[in-house]
Design an enzyme around this catalytic site. Sequence first.
Site, PDB file in Angstrom:
ATOM      1  N   ASP A 164       0.879  -1.360   0.187  1.00  0.00           N
ATOM      2  CA  ASP A 164      -0.057   0.135   0.053  1.00  0.00           C
ATOM      3  C   ASP A 164       0.808   1.316   0.061  1.00  0.00           C
ATOM      4  OD1 ASP A 164      -2.305   1.409   0.285  1.00  0.00           O
ATOM      5  OD2 ASP A 164      -3.132   0.642   1.845  1.00  0.00           O
ATOM      6  N   GLU A 210     -13.899   1.192   0.668  1.00  0.00           N
ATOM      7  CA  GLU A 210     -13.500   1.939   1.867  1.00  0.00           C
ATOM      8  C   GLU A 210     -13.840   3.241   2.120  1.00  0.00           C
ATOM      9  OE1 GLU A 210      -9.253   1.441   1.357  1.00  0.00           O
ATOM     10  OE2 GLU A 210      -9.049   3.356   0.575  1.00  0.00           O
TER      11      GLU A 210
END
Length: 663
Positions: free
Chosen positions: A415, A470
Amino acid sequence: MLRIKRSLLLFLVVTICNNVLFAQKEGTYTLESPNSEIVVDVNIGEDISWTVTNRSQKIIAPSRIAMTLENGEELGDSPEVRDSEKKEVNTTIDAINYKKDVIENYYNQLTLKFNQDYGLIFRAYNSGVAYRFTTNKNKEITIVSEEANFNFPEDHMIYIPYANDPANDVYQISFENLYQHIPLSEINKDTVAFAPVLVELPSGMKAAITEADLESYPGMFLKAGEKDFSLKGEFTGYPLEEEQGGHNGLQSFVTKRADYIAKTSGTRHFPWRVVIISNEDRELLNNDMVYILASAPRLDDTSWIEPGKVAWDWWNDWNISGVDFPAGINTETYKYYTDFAAENNIENILLDEGWAPRGEILNTIPEIDLDEIISYAEGKNVGVWLWSGYLPLAQNMDKALATYSEMGVKGLKVDFMNRDDQKMVDFYYNLSEKAAEHKLMLDFHGAYKPTGLQRTFPNVVNFEGVRGLENTKWSNTDFPLYDTQIPFIRMLAGPMDYTPGAMKNASKANFRAINSAPMSQGTRVHQLALYVLYEAPFNMLADNPTNYKKEPESTEFIASVPTTFDETIALDGKVGEYAAIARRKGDIWYVGAITNWNARDLEMDLSFLPEGEYEAVIFKDGINADREATDYKREVINVKSGDQLDVHLANGGGWAARIYPAQ
């Protein structure tokens, strides 16, 4: 004699046209798609330009192509063609972990070689066109700039995602921004956008611009061009200086860039500049150009790569209940996730951020016994994945990969790269290759759009680069609208880790962004349909096991949907309004359809089914789904090829089915 490398091709037909020419300063070279509908004209004069038409409709007006090297040499200035060659290729590709098992690879190609030791390759497919530079120089070269122009003949509407507020660094982004639907003439000239973008053309046609086979080179942004109604490529300068920062210090921010975009081998092929063309919107739902144009697989053995679904912890904030231990980032919680995964045939669990101390990757927090979690999961045939921030992994790559592979970890979710300059693109390739050596799969988050890396390194099983579920934790984004845009735009580039699966579903009036108790916009069946509709070889179940256990019918359907398929058929759709896709795995078909906030009625044509009798398990919006978005109806009916099913989609709704041969 033309030599063809045999790899995954089932058969190959190549026709070489006798088109070798003496050096000349001017001329037009024409290339047609196999069905003769798309035509590319390459004009050689004082410079090089190209035009594209589809069904006699001009798509790309004359657009200049050039590349400038450090010594002032401009590839494309006063060009002289040394020779040219045309060929027809009609073959197939055996795809790996894809939306279909076999891909038609049918195109016509024009190769132009110029006197300055460079060339251009153009390809025309029935679904679009592409070109790329090649160089044949005997030393490393420095690329100062590339000129990639896409001039349109009229002020068409475009779906364009701006990178960032121009007051900030527009090149360091998560690649998740929303689409502006505006005329080409209204594009903000003070910022850039990222690909793919989608342009609306007359007669229902569309043209999407993106790139493929991006390797050791910066990604292509797009901005307003010099001419009216035009776009041009924009490329990030090479990073010279960086500093640690961002979320929990996991990112590396560029503080100084070079006045060049890449240093690279002088003998190479550069990324493809791609224009995908559709005559109907639904064609965009099943396009293979980026995958086809990517470099062939570099792994001899892919048998260990196992795409699948994963029980995910972060979106639901570890909010399990009904247990006798404190829920959170601890060993007992992940055993609970493992039990849920094993009971529901979910292949993996993921330990997202928090399992390691902040900024580290080689240690765990005291509450986590990673050996115990992995051993427990192995005993239940469940794989364990680990999340990692970019910088800790980049700084400890070799040791981290060796350590976690030896422990039995199946893959890493990486990420916060948030860049696509040459140095970062090199990181993707380096990590992909080294991870494969350790038999580790990868899921890239905080990532630029796919450009075919998943074909070259099939252990790369997903990418983010999308405004996924998200964001419902903190944003009031119009998700049903966005959900019906991305399968026609972002998904053209490749798979997307949208992370669906919310069991708490809300109408537009009832939705609230709540970080620790998140919900989705739209209906329950909208969420179920996304598992069919969106390409995601590694697909997450975003909600927590407790909620799934309360919804066994929905959970059983999600668990039943594969993440890779043998065949895909685009059924119907319109950008930003609705989309419907059918996919086959073995002899079982899966169908998904979604709509934006507008309710609509569709006729679901089952002509894609082979002859025979079938049963269909159908999930449809309940009669009150417009008020209470969790309302749905499950039914089992008998169907056959050619049946027409009346389908009603509620506001923000969906429809999903699993269709299998009747016993």
